[in-house]
Design a protein around this motif. Sequence first.
Motif, PDB file in Angstrom:
ATOM      1  N   THR A 194      20.308  69.669  15.657  1.00  0.00           N
ATOM      2  CA  THR A 194      19.113  69.296  16.424  1.00  0.00           C
ATOM      3  C   THR A 194      17.856  69.475  15.614  1.00  0.00           C
ATOM      4  O   THR A 194      16.923  68.728  15.720  1.00  0.00           O
ATOM      5  CB  THR A 194      18.977  70.103  17.708  1.00  0.00           C
ATOM      6  OG1 THR A 194      20.210  69.824  18.413  1.00  0.00           O
ATOM      7  CG2 THR A 194      17.697  69.851  18.485  1.00  0.00           C
ATOM      8  N   THR A 195      17.808  70.490  14.877  1.00  0.00           N
ATOM      9  CA  THR A 195      16.761  70.737  14.280  1.00  0.00           C
ATOM     10  C   THR A 195      16.279  69.751  13.152  1.00  0.00           C
ATOM     11  O   THR A 195      15.122  69.333  12.515  1.00  0.00           O
ATOM     12  CB  THR A 195      16.548  72.202  13.386  1.00  0.00           C
ATOM     13  OG1 THR A 195      16.655  73.220  14.523  1.00  0.00           O
ATOM     14  CG2 THR A 195      15.362  72.354  12.396  1.00  0.00           C
ATOM     15  N   GLU A 196      17.525  69.255  12.537  1.00  0.00           N
ATOM     16  CA  GLU A 196      17.630  68.287  11.311  1.00  0.00           C
ATOM     17  C   GLU A 196      17.434  66.929  11.834  1.00  0.00           C
ATOM     18  O   GLU A 196      17.062  65.847  11.196  1.00  0.00           O
ATOM     19  CB  GLU A 196      18.737  68.543  10.566  1.00  0.00           C
ATOM     20  CG  GLU A 196      18.755  69.725   9.647  1.00  0.00           C
ATOM     21  CD  GLU A 196      20.141  69.853   9.075  1.00  0.00           C
ATOM     22  OE1 GLU A 196      20.805  68.741   8.979  1.00  0.00           O
ATOM     23  OE2 GLU A 196      20.295  70.836   8.463  1.00  0.00           O
ATOM     24  N   GLY A 197      17.374  66.774  13.267  1.00  0.00           N
ATOM     25  CA  GLY A 197      17.102  65.355  13.874  1.00  0.00           C
ATOM     26  C   GLY A 197      18.353  64.514  13.621  1.00  0.00           C
ATOM     27  O   GLY A 197      18.380  63.265  13.773  1.00  0.00           O
ATOM     28  N   ILE A 198      19.475  64.926  13.820  1.00  0.00           N
ATOM     29  CA  ILE A 198      20.852  64.335  13.564  1.00  0.00           C
ATOM     30  C   ILE A 198      21.331  64.174  15.029  1.00  0.00           C
ATOM     31  O   ILE A 198      21.354  64.972  15.886  1.00  0.00           O
ATOM     32  CB  ILE A 198      21.751  65.192  12.592  1.00  0.00           C
ATOM     33  CG1 ILE A 198      21.356  65.342  11.278  1.00  0.00           C
ATOM     34  CG2 ILE A 198      23.278  64.300  12.633  1.00  0.00           C
ATOM     35  CD1 ILE A 198      22.287  66.215  10.407  1.00  0.00           C
TER      36      ILE A 198
END
Length: 226
Positions: A194-198
């Motif tokens: 989620t943090t990496e925007g995947i």
Amino acid sequence: MTTTPAHADLPLNIVGYVRVSTDKQDISPEVQRGELEREAKRMGYNLVIIEELAASAATISKRPKMQAMLAELKAKKYHGLMVSKLDRLSRNMEDGTRVLADSQRQGWRIICLDLGVDTATIMGAGMYNMALNFAEIERKFIGARTSAAMQEKAAKGEHMGRTAVLPVETMLYIHQLKNEGKGLSLRKIADQLTTEGIQTATGKTWHASTVKAVLDSVTLANALEG
């Protein structure tokens, strides 16, 4: 055929290969290392263990550590290669027979603990080839049964499942996060994605259950199979 080193009274230098696969695979890296170390102690081998994530691919040509190890064997740094199970080396008959041919030509041995064979002997090499053949036949039977089951479901109009749209690269990345080092928990993997925007396959939020579904998926297993 592989020959015994000139100084047969000296301990053999053996490289042990540990292959880390999916969570559903049978033996963990810790178990593999333990089996290799116990056999080395029993036989008096000088053992060096190489461990590799299978996320890069199950085929030998796409495993960099395996390729480097084979080059060292060719250069006679080691007398042989040892694995706890044949499928840690290869599940591909073409790969497996090629490695055997190279070992015989270059003068080193393959030791498979699950088969109880050492290809330095004629019988050992024969058993190794037989095991590869049986594994290939088993895979074909499994594939045929799976195909028949899917065709039967389709004929009955049953739902065959949504086509996966999550990139294979993302699946392999999730597998790596779960297996490298001590590995992350499902919750932490979800948070990192989620943090990496995947994005998930549906564009929704990552959850531990979503991550587990990816790790348990047939698509990922096929990707790791190569």
